[in-house]
Write a protein that holds these residues in place. Sequence first.
Motif, mmCIF file in Angstrom:
data_model
loop_
_atom_site.group_PDB
_atom_site.id
_atom_site.type_symbol
_atom_site.label_atom_id
_atom_site.label_comp_id
_atom_site.label_asym_id
_atom_site.label_seq_id
_atom_site.Cartn_x
_atom_site.Cartn_y
_atom_site.Cartn_z
ATOM 1 N N LEU A 162 -0.443 -20.930 13.411
ATOM 2 C CA LEU A 162 0.191 -19.610 13.449
ATOM 3 C C LEU A 162 0.222 -19.190 11.703
ATOM 4 C CD1 LEU A 162 2.931 -19.991 15.790
ATOM 5 C CD2 LEU A 162 1.308 -18.521 16.034
ATOM 6 N N ASN A 163 0.324 -20.062 10.938
ATOM 7 C CA ASN A 163 0.561 -19.948 9.566
ATOM 8 C C ASN A 163 -1.008 -19.377 8.851
ATOM 9 O OD1 ASN A 163 3.082 -20.408 9.043
ATOM 10 N ND2 ASN A 163 2.914 -22.475 8.214
ATOM 11 N N ILE A 164 -1.831 -19.840 9.447
ATOM 12 C CA ILE A 164 -3.309 -19.582 8.936
ATOM 13 C C ILE A 164 -3.459 -18.229 9.501
ATOM 14 C CG2 ILE A 164 -5.763 -19.714 9.436
ATOM 15 C CD1 ILE A 164 -5.025 -22.919 9.405
ATOM 16 N N ILE A 165 -3.170 -17.997 10.853
ATOM 17 C CA ILE A 165 -3.271 -16.544 11.276
ATOM 18 C C ILE A 165 -2.403 -15.543 10.517
ATOM 19 C CG2 ILE A 165 -2.909 -14.929 13.394
ATOM 20 C CD1 ILE A 165 -3.350 -17.752 14.999
ATOM 21 N N ALA A 166 -1.116 -15.841 10.318
ATOM 22 C CA ALA A 166 -0.473 -14.924 9.534
ATOM 23 C C ALA A 166 -0.799 -14.562 8.033
ATOM 24 C CB ALA A 166 0.968 -15.445 9.451
ATOM 25 N N ILE A 167 -1.285 -15.604 7.262
ATOM 26 C CA ILE A 167 -1.930 -15.282 6.166
ATOM 27 C C ILE A 167 -3.021 -14.551 6.305
ATOM 28 C CG2 ILE A 167 -3.006 -16.606 4.285
ATOM 29 C CD1 ILE A 167 -1.253 -18.952 4.803
ATOM 30 N N ALA A 168 -3.975 -14.631 7.211
ATOM 31 C CA ALA A 168 -4.952 -13.616 7.389
ATOM 32 C C ALA A 168 -4.494 -12.222 7.613
ATOM 33 C CB ALA A 168 -5.935 -14.044 8.574
ATOM 34 N N VAL A 169 -3.306 -11.963 8.494
ATOM 35 C CA VAL A 169 -2.748 -10.696 8.704
ATOM 36 C C VAL A 169 -2.154 -10.325 7.536
ATOM 37 C CG1 VAL A 169 -0.792 -9.594 9.782
ATOM 38 C CG2 VAL A 169 -2.234 -11.254 11.336
ATOM 39 N N GLY A 170 -1.399 -10.977 6.673
ATOM 40 C CA GLY A 170 -0.995 -10.775 5.541
ATOM 41 C C GLY A 170 -1.905 -10.137 4.311
ATOM 42 N N ALA A 171 -3.089 -10.541 4.584
ATOM 43 C CA ALA A 171 -4.095 -10.455 3.592
ATOM 44 C C ALA A 171 -4.795 -9.109 3.801
ATOM 45 C CB ALA A 171 -5.226 -11.444 3.630
ATOM 46 N N VAL A 172 -4.867 -8.678 5.030
ATOM 47 C CA VAL A 172 -5.170 -7.367 5.574
ATOM 48 C C VAL A 172 -4.011 -6.267 4.997
ATOM 49 C CG1 VAL A 172 -5.479 -6.049 7.643
ATOM 50 C CG2 VAL A 172 -6.498 -8.240 7.581
ATOM 51 N N VAL A 173 -2.922 -6.637 5.240
ATOM 52 C CA VAL A 173 -1.451 -5.808 5.086
ATOM 53 C C VAL A 173 -1.776 -5.598 3.527
ATOM 54 C CG1 VAL A 173 0.868 -5.769 5.040
ATOM 55 C CG2 VAL A 173 -0.233 -6.427 6.970
ATOM 56 N N TYR A 174 -1.955 -6.542 2.744
ATOM 57 C CA TYR A 174 -1.989 -6.541 1.259
ATOM 58 C C TYR A 174 -3.130 -5.545 0.836
ATOM 59 C CZ TYR A 174 -1.454 -7.438 -3.702
ATOM 60 O OH TYR A 174 -1.418 -7.235 -5.215
ATOM 61 N N TRP A 175 -4.372 -5.747 1.654
ATOM 62 C CA TRP A 175 -5.607 -4.859 1.118
ATOM 63 C C TRP A 175 -5.213 -3.455 1.437
ATOM 64 C CZ3 TRP A 175 -8.576 -1.950 4.608
ATOM 65 C CH2 TRP A 175 -9.980 -1.641 3.908
ATOM 66 N N LEU A 176 -4.744 -3.366 2.667
ATOM 67 C CA LEU A 176 -4.296 -1.766 2.792
ATOM 68 C C LEU A 176 -3.480 -1.284 2.029
ATOM 69 C CD1 LEU A 176 -3.457 -1.909 6.866
ATOM 70 C CD2 LEU A 176 -5.141 -0.587 5.855
ATOM 71 N N TYR A 177 -2.345 -2.006 1.531
ATOM 72 C CA TYR A 177 -1.444 -1.683 0.509
ATOM 73 C C TYR A 177 -2.130 -1.275 -1.004
ATOM 74 C CZ TYR A 177 1.805 -2.272 -3.500
ATOM 75 O OH TYR A 177 2.592 -2.206 -4.408
ATOM 76 N N ARG A 178 -3.015 -2.193 -1.309
ATOM 77 C CA ARG A 178 -3.771 -1.804 -2.409
ATOM 78 C C ARG A 178 -4.570 -0.773 -2.287
ATOM 79 N NH1 ARG A 178 -2.605 -3.861 -7.129
ATOM 80 N NH2 ARG A 178 -4.660 -4.035 -7.704
ATOM 81 N N ASN A 179 -5.179 -0.274 -1.191
ATOM 82 C CA ASN A 179 -5.979 0.781 -1.120
ATOM 83 C C ASN A 179 -5.195 2.048 -0.329
ATOM 84 O OD1 ASN A 179 -8.796 -0.288 -1.712
ATOM 85 N ND2 ASN A 179 -7.877 -1.957 -0.574
ATOM 86 N N ARG A 180 -4.107 2.049 -0.541
ATOM 87 C CA ARG A 180 -3.246 3.204 0.325
ATOM 88 C C ARG A 180 -3.566 4.519 -0.093
ATOM 89 N NH1 ARG A 180 -0.385 0.646 -3.203
ATOM 90 N NH2 ARG A 180 1.189 1.598 -4.666
ATOM 91 N N GLU A 181 -3.919 4.691 -1.226
ATOM 92 C CA GLU A 181 -4.219 6.001 -1.848
ATOM 93 C C GLU A 181 -5.513 6.556 -1.371
ATOM 94 O OE1 GLU A 181 -3.794 6.483 -6.201
ATOM 95 O OE2 GLU A 181 -1.682 5.914 -5.749
ATOM 96 N N ARG A 182 -6.426 5.453 -1.214
ATOM 97 C CA ARG A 182 -7.833 5.947 -0.478
ATOM 98 C C ARG A 182 -7.723 6.178 0.805
ATOM 99 N NH1 ARG A 182 -11.757 0.621 0.013
ATOM 100 N NH2 ARG A 182 -12.525 1.270 1.869
ATOM 101 N N PHE A 183 -6.722 5.496 1.720
ATOM 102 C CA PHE A 183 -6.421 5.945 2.958
ATOM 103 C C PHE A 183 -5.577 7.503 3.172
ATOM 104 C CE2 PHE A 183 -7.676 1.505 3.400
ATOM 105 C CZ PHE A 183 -9.060 1.661 4.137
ATOM 106 N N GLY A 184 -5.186 7.593 2.326
ATOM 107 C CA GLY A 184 -4.262 9.130 2.218
ATOM 108 C C GLY A 184 -2.661 8.579 2.261
ATOM 109 N N GLY A 185 -2.248 7.395 2.004
ATOM 110 C CA GLY A 185 -1.120 7.071 2.156
ATOM 111 C C GLY A 185 -0.331 7.397 0.939
ATOM 112 N N MET A 186 0.965 7.031 0.831
ATOM 113 C CA MET A 186 1.727 7.517 -0.345
ATOM 114 C C MET A 186 1.696 8.963 -0.626
ATOM 115 S SD MET A 186 2.681 4.356 -1.482
ATOM 116 C CE MET A 186 3.351 4.653 -2.967
ATOM 117 N N GLU A 187 1.449 9.729 0.047
ATOM 118 C CA GLU A 187 1.726 11.231 0.131
ATOM 119 C C GLU A 187 3.263 11.383 -0.013
ATOM 120 O OE1 GLU A 187 -0.721 13.488 2.811
ATOM 121 O OE2 GLU A 187 -2.572 13.120 1.755
ATOM 122 N N LYS A 188 3.809 10.823 0.959
ATOM 123 C CA LYS A 188 5.246 11.040 0.941
ATOM 124 C C LYS A 188 6.135 9.999 0.205
ATOM 125 C CE LYS A 188 5.620 10.944 5.495
ATOM 126 N NZ LYS A 188 3.959 10.455 5.862
#
Length: 462
Positions: A344-370
């Motif tokens: 479960l930790n291995i799966i969660a770390i993979a999910v966490g990596a995706v979340v962190y990647w989205l966070y690092r690229n949030r402006e590229r996806f149009g996030g952080m406007e609000k």
Amino acid sequence: MQTAGQSVLEAFFMFWATLWALIFGFTLSGAVQAFVSRHEMQKAMGDHRAATVVRTGFLGAASSSCSYAATALAKSLFQRGADFTTAMVFMVASTNLVVELGIVLWLLIGWQFALAEFVGGAIMIALFVLIAPRVFPAAELAQARERLNARASVKGRAAGSDEGEWHGVSLWQRLRSKAGWADAAGYAVSDVSMLRRELLIGYLVAGILAVAVPASAYSVVFFSGHGFWTDLENVIVGPFVAFISFVCSIGNVPLAAALFKGGLSFGGTVAFVFADLIALPLVIIYGKFYGRRIAARIFFAFWAVMSVSGLIVDLLFRALGIPAPDRPTEIARTSFEWNYTTWLNIIAIAVGAVVYWLYRNRERFGGMEKYAKDPVCGMQVERAHAPAIHTHAGAPITSARTGVTKNSSTIPENTSTSRLPSPCHRAPVLRSRRQTVAKSPLAYRKKIPVWRPAPGRTRCAV
């Protein structure tokens, strides 16, 4: 040194045993915060009738488990028209009825505590709704709301402003939005950033208590062998330990496991877990939001309902024949094993990596406007509802707190700041020509300045 090493090892494997629950919990919390608007929640909290309280409880259970974030959101909802009792219910539910808390309790000290969390949380909400109209005078609450609205008007926006909300967009459309998921990742990462200190302290202190403190030391604090009086003393002392521990949110669960192992009763441990909302830093924040009189009433009202709820749950479980959990000889195995936790930790770390990647690229996806990120504490803030706006060279710096000192390594020297209370603000700030100083809560009345830490060591309460 050997004891210190064993304490750190125990703390790490307690963290390892609960890592997957933390990652999934923070991810879910971030999604709820990003896709459910404050306006929608406020509309559902206009009174404290039974149906409204139940609806608010579900909204709180689906939101952030961060005590500081819940406190700030409850204040914002109350300021914008929500009933005070219902706003407090939201705060209680968002810190005591969340799924990740129940899972971590189950993993560390048994399913009985996970069940007690939800049963006791419902009892605590019911008790608070019963006493709140008698404890909090309507006149004082009206004055507190007026003060909050006056501060909002100073910032140049109305208390009911709904800038940045999802207007006319269905939930399905929000869930299909890349920008929405980028914002959800921002909330998740920001919650972790806000709670990293509480989590670190909670696990380390729990490791020390589990390894270095002998069982005889607990018998001095927690009575045993006196029947009902033992139960009563433990449920009263448990919340007080939470008050002086400074550890809140999910960080107090490993500490609860260590206290239960040391001899705190089942009901006392349940009351301790509930009491994250009366940790001293939060009580100070209540005073800044609502005034000292209301803050004192919140503290004693919460302490009372948390203690009574812990006692009722303990007695109820005995009456129903629900077995008390065995006191653990060890809270977590201090070695790696190929079991469900590891997978479960291995799966969660993979999910966490995706979340962190989205966070690092949030402006590229149009996030952080609000949204904007507080440069000191890391909290993600809606620009429309930011507690403070600081300006530097004509450009706005959105902050989750006010009173940001200019000796902070993250704020430019010539930044102008406002002075409004916020969840990230620990203590009032004084300014002198040469040095910025902060008053401790104990020095507040005597006007005794206390030098703040060197630049780069500034920490935020959130």
